[in-house]
Design an enzyme around this catalytic site. Sequence first.
Site, PDB file in Angstrom:
ATOM      1  N   GLU A  88       9.952   4.220   0.234  1.00 14.28           N
ATOM      2  CA  GLU A  88       8.961   4.690  -0.966  1.00 14.28           C
ATOM      3  C   GLU A  88       9.816   4.958  -2.266  1.00 14.28           C
ATOM      4  OE1 GLU A  88       5.592   5.347  -0.937  1.00 14.28           O
ATOM      5  OE2 GLU A  88       5.139   5.769   0.718  1.00 14.28           O
ATOM      6  N   GLU A 131       0.296  -1.128  -5.028  1.00 17.36           N
ATOM      7  CA  GLU A 131       2.241   0.056  -5.453  1.00 17.36           C
ATOM      8  C   GLU A 131       2.684  -1.715  -5.398  1.00 17.36           C
ATOM      9  OE1 GLU A 131       1.004   3.375  -1.901  1.00 17.36           O
ATOM     10  OE2 GLU A 131       2.532   1.590  -1.201  1.00 17.36           O
ATOM     11  N   HIS A 160      -0.296  -1.468   0.152  1.00 17.24           N
ATOM     12  CA  HIS A 160      -1.324  -0.252  -0.207  1.00 17.24           C
ATOM     13  C   HIS A 160      -1.036  -0.916  -1.694  1.00 17.24           C
ATOM     14  CE1 HIS A 160       0.156   3.529   2.080  1.00 17.24           C
ATOM     15  NE2 HIS A 160      -1.552   2.784   2.265  1.00 17.24           N
ATOM     16  N   HIS A 186       7.102   0.503  -0.540  1.00 19.64           N
ATOM     17  CA  HIS A 186       6.019   0.970  -0.997  1.00 19.64           C
ATOM     18  C   HIS A 186       6.342   2.242  -2.173  1.00 19.64           C
ATOM     19  CE1 HIS A 186       3.205   1.356   2.565  1.00 19.64           C
ATOM     20  NE2 HIS A 186       3.783   0.848   2.722  1.00 19.64           N
TER      21      HIS A 186
HETATM   22 ZN   LIG Z   1       2.211   2.989  -0.133  1.00 15.99          ZN
END
Ligand SMILES: [Zn+2]
Length: 370
Positions: free
Chosen positions: A253, A97, A94, A189
């Site tokens: 994350e 990020e 993404h 992420h």
């Molecule tokens: Zn992500």
Amino acid sequence: MKNDNTLTSQDLTDISADEFTQAYQQFVKAGDLISLTRQFEQGFAQTGKDNQLSFNVKDAKVSLLDTGILLVEPESSATSDKPSKRIVISSGIHGNETAPIEIVQQIISDIVTQNIQVKHPTLFIMGHPVAMNIAKRFQTENLNRLFCGKHQAIEPCFEKYRAEKLEKYVSDFFNAGTSDVTNYHYDLHTAIRSSKYEKFAIYPYQGDKPWDKEQLSFMAACGVNTILFGHGPTGTFSYYSSANFKAHAFTVELGKVRPFGENDMANFQAATDKLTALVCNKDLSLKDFDNNDFNLFEALGDITKVSDNFKLYVDDAASNFTDYPVGTVLSTDTGEEYRTTKPGESVVFPNANVGNGQRAALMVVPSTLS
Ligand SMILES: [Zn+2]
């Protein structure tokens, strides 16, 4: 170049070739892969095949395979022990990020400037250069839903071709290993919404295989002690490596999304240090697994939007892992409702704005490993 000031397409090709050569030489000096990747978001004519874009650092060969794709291989003569691991560290699947991209950047520049010495073949990835440049999660499609061949089912867009390429680079990389090598893939992420637990990891569904406690200890050492166990096959990058190459893999994350340069990198130091130690074959000093050190969650099921009458009673701003008392109504739809039934039942990734038939929230419950 002609003197009437109009440029032919050959002139333009020559200019961009010159620009690329300059940018590449700059990269070889300082290892700024972010800058090189952003400058050539669509890729470049030259490729790292046939050693065109390879150079040597202390006892290792560095090859730029494509925009945002860097392979580092230790020289076999330089290691007394044969490398026993093949490691993929990916970021920026993404594009907005940025903290993970800066972590990967840090490790790469340490390698290129010869501050650290890589002992296991490692593939570094900055996943989505186009989304990086527009500071968005994605341009057309969510790239992290397109792996395991799911890119084949969508219309042409940057993400479709990028997913296909990323799969190929990762499969070539893992397939180059021998059967006694262990594969790893950490896909880094940061999350859009806040989370009750700032850092958490999704451990891809393992089928009949047990969850690996040493890997959980590695996650904890990276500062990530909340783990969500995957409950089925998905199209994520980490699931792709786990399911196809038996890689120890996680979607990690690391906190909240922020623009480039606004990340407090001290907050990610543990992850950067442990990933560096892993690729350099340094002692990881892992603690034995203990349930008490973790918040472990298993999936209970999805709240699915069935019809246009669907209502989700979870606040848009609700943090991931917000828990609700037993008996709380979380959604209603034509003729049905979702009511919590288990102590500690918590919501992850709530999103009421999905199409009919799609997941509006994932429900999870606390869990322990025996
Ligand atoms: Zn992500």
